[in-house]
Scaffold this active site. Structure first.
Site, PDB file in Angstrom:
ATOM      1  N   VAL A   1      -2.592   5.087   1.624  1.00 39.36           N
ATOM      2  CA  VAL A   1      -1.784   5.850   0.672  1.00 39.36           C
ATOM      3  C   VAL A   1      -2.220   7.320   0.683  1.00 39.36           C
ATOM      4  O   VAL A   1      -1.399   8.227   0.854  1.00 39.36           O
ATOM      5  CB  VAL A   1      -1.931   5.258  -0.751  1.00 39.36           C
ATOM      6  CG1 VAL A   1      -1.196   6.120  -1.770  1.00 39.36           C
ATOM      7  CG2 VAL A   1      -1.437   3.818  -0.790  1.00 39.36           C
TER       8      VAL A   1
ATOM      9  N   GLU B   1       2.318   3.344  -6.160  1.00 39.90           N
ATOM     10  CA  GLU B   1       2.722   3.553  -4.771  1.00 39.90           C
ATOM     11  C   GLU B   1       3.340   2.268  -4.220  1.00 39.90           C
ATOM     12  O   GLU B   1       2.813   1.192  -4.445  1.00 39.90           O
ATOM     13  CB  GLU B   1       1.466   3.912  -3.969  1.00 39.90           C
ATOM     14  CG  GLU B   1       1.697   4.139  -2.511  1.00 39.90           C
ATOM     15  CD  GLU B   1       2.759   5.191  -2.263  1.00 39.90           C
ATOM     16  OE1 GLU B   1       2.581   6.333  -2.718  1.00 39.90           O
ATOM     17  OE2 GLU B   1       3.778   4.866  -1.623  1.00 39.90           O
TER      18      GLU B   1
ATOM     19  N   ALA C   1       9.592 -17.315   6.318  1.00 41.03           N
ATOM     20  CA  ALA C   1       8.504 -18.299   6.268  1.00 41.03           C
ATOM     21  C   ALA C   1       7.554 -18.048   7.429  1.00 41.03           C
ATOM     22  O   ALA C   1       7.950 -17.534   8.473  1.00 41.03           O
ATOM     23  CB  ALA C   1       9.092 -19.693   6.354  1.00 41.03           C
TER      24      ALA C   1
ATOM     25  N   GLY D   1      -0.988 -11.795   3.751  1.00 45.53           N
ATOM     26  CA  GLY D   1      -2.382 -11.340   3.731  1.00 45.53           C
ATOM     27  C   GLY D   1      -2.379  -9.861   3.436  1.00 45.53           C
ATOM     28  O   GLY D   1      -1.445  -9.339   2.831  1.00 45.53           O
TER      29      GLY D   1
ATOM     30  N   CYS E   1      -3.367  -5.995  -0.218  1.00 43.87           N
ATOM     31  CA  CYS E   1      -2.646  -5.845  -1.495  1.00 43.87           C
ATOM     32  C   CYS E   1      -2.228  -7.156  -2.149  1.00 43.87           C
ATOM     33  O   CYS E   1      -2.652  -7.443  -3.261  1.00 43.87           O
ATOM     34  CB  CYS E   1      -1.436  -4.955  -1.266  1.00 43.87           C
ATOM     35  SG  CYS E   1      -1.903  -3.365  -0.576  1.00 43.87           S
TER      36      CYS E   1
ATOM     37  N   LYS F   1      -5.106  -9.501  -3.432  1.00 45.51           N
ATOM     38  CA  LYS F   1      -5.857  -8.865  -4.523  1.00 45.51           C
ATOM     39  C   LYS F   1      -4.984  -8.659  -5.768  1.00 45.51           C
ATOM     40  O   LYS F   1      -5.435  -8.914  -6.896  1.00 45.51           O
ATOM     41  CB  LYS F   1      -6.363  -7.508  -4.010  1.00 45.51           C
ATOM     42  CG  LYS F   1      -6.897  -6.571  -5.049  1.00 45.51           C
ATOM     43  CD  LYS F   1      -7.437  -5.317  -4.401  1.00 45.51           C
ATOM     44  CE  LYS F   1      -6.360  -4.345  -3.946  1.00 45.51           C
ATOM     45  NZ  LYS F   1      -5.784  -3.518  -5.016  1.00 45.51           N
TER      46      LYS F   1
HETATM   47  C1  UGA Z   1       2.719  -4.479   0.233  1.00 43.84           C
HETATM   48  C2  UGA Z   1       4.074  -4.116  -0.430  1.00 43.84           C
HETATM   49  O1  UGA Z   1       5.153  -4.524   0.417  1.00 43.84           O
HETATM   50  C3  UGA Z   1       4.149  -2.606  -0.685  1.00 43.84           C
HETATM   51  O2  UGA Z   1       5.356  -2.301  -1.371  1.00 43.84           O
HETATM   52  C4  UGA Z   1       2.952  -2.186  -1.544  1.00 43.84           C
HETATM   53  O3  UGA Z   1       2.950  -0.789  -1.780  1.00 43.84           O
HETATM   54  C5  UGA Z   1       1.664  -2.552  -0.801  1.00 43.84           C
HETATM   55  O4  UGA Z   1       1.654  -3.981  -0.585  1.00 43.84           O
HETATM   56  C6  UGA Z   1       0.502  -2.122  -1.667  1.00 43.84           C
HETATM   57  O5  UGA Z   1       0.321  -2.682  -2.752  1.00 43.84           O
HETATM   58  O6  UGA Z   1      -0.183  -1.153  -1.309  1.00 43.84           O
HETATM   59  P1  UGA Z   1       1.735  -4.421   2.728  1.00 43.84           P
HETATM   60  O7  UGA Z   1       0.601  -5.227   2.172  1.00 43.84           O
HETATM   61  O8  UGA Z   1       1.420  -3.224   3.558  1.00 43.84           O
HETATM   62  O9  UGA Z   1       2.676  -3.887   1.524  1.00 43.84           O
HETATM   63  O10 UGA Z   1       2.631  -5.386   3.636  1.00 43.84           O
HETATM   64  P2  UGA Z   1       3.962  -6.257   3.486  1.00 43.84           P
HETATM   65  O11 UGA Z   1       4.951  -5.761   4.457  1.00 43.84           O
HETATM   66  O12 UGA Z   1       4.396  -6.386   2.089  1.00 43.84           O
HETATM   67  O13 UGA Z   1       3.450  -7.685   4.006  1.00 43.84           O
HETATM   68  C7  UGA Z   1       2.475  -8.432   3.275  1.00 43.84           C
HETATM   69  C8  UGA Z   1       2.236  -9.783   3.905  1.00 43.84           C
HETATM   70  O14 UGA Z   1       3.343 -10.667   3.704  1.00 43.84           O
HETATM   71  C9  UGA Z   1       2.018  -9.766   5.417  1.00 43.84           C
HETATM   72  O15 UGA Z   1       0.945 -10.636   5.741  1.00 43.84           O
HETATM   73  C10 UGA Z   1       3.310 -10.279   5.987  1.00 43.84           C
HETATM   74  O16 UGA Z   1       3.134 -10.915   7.232  1.00 43.84           O
HETATM   75  C11 UGA Z   1       3.744 -11.281   4.924  1.00 43.84           C
HETATM   76  N1  UGA Z   1       5.208 -11.514   4.855  1.00 43.84           N
HETATM   77  C12 UGA Z   1       6.054 -10.520   4.446  1.00 43.84           C
HETATM   78  C13 UGA Z   1       5.731 -12.778   5.136  1.00 43.84           C
HETATM   79  O17 UGA Z   1       4.986 -13.712   5.510  1.00 43.84           O
HETATM   80  N2  UGA Z   1       7.076 -12.987   5.018  1.00 43.84           N
HETATM   81  C14 UGA Z   1       7.923 -12.028   4.608  1.00 43.84           C
HETATM   82  O18 UGA Z   1       9.147 -12.285   4.508  1.00 43.84           O
HETATM   83  C15 UGA Z   1       7.399 -10.754   4.306  1.00 43.84           C
END
Ligand code: UGA
Length: 459
Positions: free
Chosen positions: A11, A149, A281, A286, A289, A292
Site C-alpha cells: 500500500v 485501502e 473455487a 491466503g 489480508c 488476518k
Molecule cells: C485483498 C482484497 O481483495 C483487497 O481489496 C484488499 O485491499 C486487500 O486484501 C487488503 O486487505 O490489503 P489480496 O489479498 O491482495 O487483496 O488478494 P485477492 O485478490 O483478494 O485474493 C485473496 C485470496 O483469495 C488469494 O489467495 C486468491 O487466490 C483467493 N481467491 C480469490 C480465490 O480463491 N477465489 C476467488 O474467486 C478470488
C-alpha cells in the site's frame, strides 16, 4: 503538496510512487534500512506488476524521497499517511504496535500548523479515536482520519489509480476535503496512463474489468464516521472471503452430485445481485489480508460479546481445502510415501511474490510431511518460499524440470505461464500423467484428449 507515507509495503510504496508521479513531493518512510536502500536505487523491494517503472521515474525526478527519518519528513508535511503492517498476534487480534509507534513518532514531530493524519493500515474499530486521544494528550493540533485501502496485490497500481470508491472517515470536513483533493488529483492523472500494460492480472478473479472510471471522483467518495470507515475495511475482506468459501462448499456438493462448479457459479453469477467475481473455487484464500482480517473481525465481535459463527465457519472451510486436495491425491495414488509431486506455483495468487499464508506453501508442507518428494516452480516467489520451506522441497527453474518423473502435477497458483504450458510435452516427461487442477484454470477436455487423468475442485 508535501506528504509523508509511513510504511513502504504494497500500500505505502504504491501510493507514494503514484502520488509522486502525479506531482507531489512524497517522503516514503520505513524503519527497514534494506527496503529504503532498494527503493533509493529506483526499484520496488517486492514484485508488483508495473510498479518498478513508476518508482524509477520518481526517484530520478526527485519527487519520491525514501527516508528512515521522522525528523526530516514530518515537520515539512501537510498530510501524513500511516500504512504500516498490522500482523496477527497469538490471540488472532491485530498487532497494533507499528501503528501506535508511528503515530506517536509523528505526534512528537508536529509543531506549528495543523497536520492531517490519515490512518490507512487495517485496524480494529476504535484505533483512530485512540490516536486522536494520543495527540490531544500531547497538546498537538492534529486531525485524524481513517481512509481504508482496497488495492489488491498484482493489481496494486491499477487499483490505486482507479478506485471503485474512496472511503474517508472522521470528523473534520476541512481535513477530509484536503485528502479528497489529493486523491482526486491522482484520479485526474490516471487518465494519462496506459492501463493495458497494468491489466495483466485483473481478470483472474474479477469479471468486471476496469477501464477509465467515468464516474467523477467526487461521486465515488463515501464520507462517513471514523468507526464506520474502520469497519468497512474489514467487512469488505470478510465478505469477499465468505464468497470464496461459499463457492468452495458448493464445489464439494457439485463433485458429489456430478455437477461442475464452474458452470454452477457462471449460472448464479449472472444474477446481478450476486455477481460472478470472487466465486472461483480452488485451494482457498491466503495472503497477508484475508486470513488476518477474518481472524481480526472474529476477535472484534468477541470483544463486544458477539459470537461470529458465520465467519468462523468461513475460515474453517477455507483452511480445510489443502487437506482435501492432499487426501484426494493420497487415495488416487494409494499412499503418498516416496511419491514424486510437482507443485506449480508458490505465491498465494498469481502476479505477486508474496507467500504469506499461501495455500501452495501449505500444500508443499503437507506432501513433504506425508513422505512425498516435492519439487516446485514459481516465476517470482521462489526466494520468499525458501525462507519458509527451507530445503524440504526442490526449487526448480522451469515447469519441465518439475514435471520430469513426477507421479502427480498440481496446479496450486494459476500463473498465466502455467495455464498456457505445453502439457502434451510435459506429459511425456512424467512418470504418471496425473494432474490436479486445484484452481480450476486448465482445459479439462484438452488435457483428457492428450491422455491426462484430470482432477479439479468440484468438477
Ligand atoms: C485483498 C482484497 O481483495 C483487497 O481489496 C484488499 O485491499 C486487500 O486484501 C487488503 O486487505 O490489503 P489480496 O489479498 O491482495 O487483496 O488478494 P485477492 O485478490 O483478494 O485474493 C485473496 C485470496 O483469495 C488469494 O489467495 C486468491 O487466490 C483467493 N481467491 C480469490 C480465490 O480463491 N477465489 C476467488 O474467486 C478470488
Amino acid at each position: 503538496m508535501t506528504i509523508t507515507i509511513i510504511g513502504a509495503g504494497y500500500v505505502g510504496l504504491t501510493t507514494s510512487a503514484l502520488l509522486a508521479v502525479a506531482g507531489h513531493k512524497v517522503y516514503c518512510l520505513d524503519i527497514d534500512e534494506e527496503k529504503i536502500k532498494i527503493i533509493k536505487s529506483g526499484k520496488s523491494h517486492f514484485y508488483e506488476p508495473g510498479l518498478d517503472s513508476f518508482v524509477k521515474k520518481v526517484i530520478d525526478s526527485g519527487n519520491l524521497i525514501p527516508t528512515l527519518s521522522y525528523a526530516d519528513s514530518i515537520p515539512e508535511s501537510e498530510i501524513v499517511i500511516i500504512s504500516v503492517g498490522t500482523p496477527q498476534n497469538d490471540k488472532g487480534e491485530f498487532n497494533l504496535t507499528y501503528v501506535f509507534d508511528s503515530a506517536s513518532k509523528v505526534i512528537e514531530q508536529v509543531s506549528g500548523s495543523k497536520l492531517v493524519l490519515v490512518q490507512k493500515s487495517t485496524v480494529p474499530v476504535g484505533t483512530g479515536k485512540k490516536i486522536t486521544s494520543m495527540a490531544k494528550s500531547a497538546g498537538k493540533d492534529i486531525d485524524v482520519l481513517s481512509c481504508p485501502e482496497f488495492l489488491a496485490e498484482s493489481t496494486a497500481v491499477l487499483d490505486t489509480l482507479n478506485m471503485d470508491r474512496f472511503v474517508i472517515g472522521g470528523e473534520s470536513n476541512d481535513a477530509k476535503s484536503k485528502v479528497i483533493e489529493l486523491f482526486e488529483g491522482l484520479d485526474d492523472f490516471s487518465k494519462t496512463v496506459d492501463y493495458t500494460k497494468l491489466a495483466e492480472f485483473q481478470s483472474i478473479y474479477n469479471t468486471e474489468f476496469k477501464t477509465y472510471n467515468k464516474i467523477p471522483f467526487k461521486d465515488r467518495v463515501i464520507s462517513v464516521g471514523i468507526e464506520s470507515a474502520e469497519l468497512i475495511k474489514v467487512t469488505a475482506n470478510a465478505y469477499l472471503s465468505t464468497k470464496i468459501s461459499f463457492a468452495n462448499s458448493i464445489a464439494r456438493i457439485a463433485e458429489g452430485v456430478g455437477a461442475d462448479i464452474t458452470e454452477v457459479m457462471d449460472g448464479i453469477g449472472a444474477d446481478r445481485r450476486i455477481g460472478r467475481s470472487f466465486l472461483y473455487a480452488g485451494l482457498g484464500w491466503g495472503g497477508g489480508c484475508f486470513p488476518k482480517d477474518t481472524a481480526g473481525l472474529v476477535a472484534i465481535a468477541d470483544d463486544i460479546g458477539f459470537d461470529f459463527e458465520l465467519l468462523k465457519a468461513v475460515r474453517n472451510i477455507n483452511f480445510s481445502q489443502v487437506d482435501y486436495v492432499v487426501d484426494r491425491v493420497k487415495s488416487i495414488l494409494g499412499g503418498l510415501e516416496n511419491k514424486s509431486i510437482a507443485i506449480l506455483g508458490l505465491s498465494f495468487k498469481p502476479g505477486t511474490s508474496d507467500v504469506r499464508e499461501s495455500p501452495a506453501i501449505k500444500l508443499a508442507k503437507a506432501f513433504t510431511n506425508a513422505g512425498s518428494q516435492v519439487s516446485t516452480y514459481d516465476p517470482e516467489a521462489t526466494n520468499e518460499a525458501k525462507k519458509i520451506l527451507k530445503d524440504d522441497v526442490i526449487y526448480a527453474s522451469s515447469v519441465e524440470e518439475i514435471a520430469t518423473n513426477s507421479d502427480f502435477m498440481i496446479l496450486a497458483t494459476e500463473w498465466p505461464e502455467f495455464v498456457s504450458a505445453d502439457y502434451e510435452m510435459l506429459g511425456k516427461l512424467m512418470k504418471q500423467k496425473n494432474i490436479f487442477d486445484a484452481r480450476n484454470a486448465l482445459n479439462r477436455i484438452e488435457l483428457e484428449d492428450i491422455g491426462f487423468k484430470y482432477y479439479g475442485i468440484g468438477r
